[in-house]
Design an enzyme around this catalytic site. Structure first.
Site, PDB file in Angstrom:
ATOM      1  N   CYS A  99       0.878  -1.227  -0.036  1.00 11.46           N
ATOM      2  CA  CYS A  99       0.000  -0.343  -0.113  1.00 11.46           C
ATOM      3  C   CYS A  99       0.973   1.496  -0.317  1.00 11.46           C
ATOM      4  CB  CYS A  99      -0.684   0.277   1.169  1.00 11.46           C
ATOM      5  SG  CYS A  99      -0.229   0.213   2.837  1.00 11.46           S
ATOM      6  N   ARG A 100       0.958   2.305   0.639  1.00 14.66           N
ATOM      7  CA  ARG A 100       1.278   3.742   1.052  1.00 14.66           C
ATOM      8  C   ARG A 100       2.743   3.799   1.263  1.00 14.66           C
ATOM      9  NH1 ARG A 100       1.494   7.818   3.861  1.00 14.66           N
ATOM     10  NH2 ARG A 100      -1.030   7.699   5.002  1.00 14.66           N
TER      11      ARG A 100
END
Length: 135
Positions: A99-100
């Site tokens: 993800c981030r």
């Protein structure tokens, strides 16, 4: 004095064990399924060695369009239960999840495990990915 030596020895052993667990990453196995938390370098190496795998971006569609790892598909972490089985049909193929920053990839990886996917490698966030990113 003898008690102090024993306490120091125990503290040293416990500290060494904590260190080893911290550097080795986390893994979870459940009846043939494997969920491992690995680093980006290990993820890249494994992906280069495998003939088949899925690279899953657990961020939003908008974040994905701003930049993602080449070859990734996007299924937002909050849509895994709805979309995973239609978009990742083979449950025995390794799935690499990011993800981030690492929070949403953990949520997505745990959901995949619950859905019966057998080989899940969660490697945190694109923020720590030192390799190519595409739009």
């Amino acid at each position: 004095m003898y008690k102090k030596m024993i306490k120091r020895r125990i503290v040293s052993i416990v500290a060494a064990m904590v260190f080893l667990v911290a550097i080795s990453g986390c893994s979870y196995e459940e009846e043939g399924s494997v969920y491992m938390n690995i680093g980006p370098k290990e993820a890249k190496k494994l992906m280069e060695e495998l003939d088949e795998f899925v690279l899953l971006d657990a961020r939003s569609e908008e974040e994905f369009s701003e930049g993602h790892i080449p070859g990734a598909i996007v299924i937002p972490h909050d849509k895994i239960y709805e979309r995973a089985e239609s978009e990742i049909s083979e449950k025995d193929v390794p799935v690499f999840v990011y993800c981030r920053s690492g929070r949403r990839s953990k949520v997505a990886a745990e959901a995949l495990l619950e859905l019966g996917y057998e080989k899940i490698y969660e490697f945190g966030g694109i923020n720590s990915w030192p390799y190519e990113i595409e739009n």
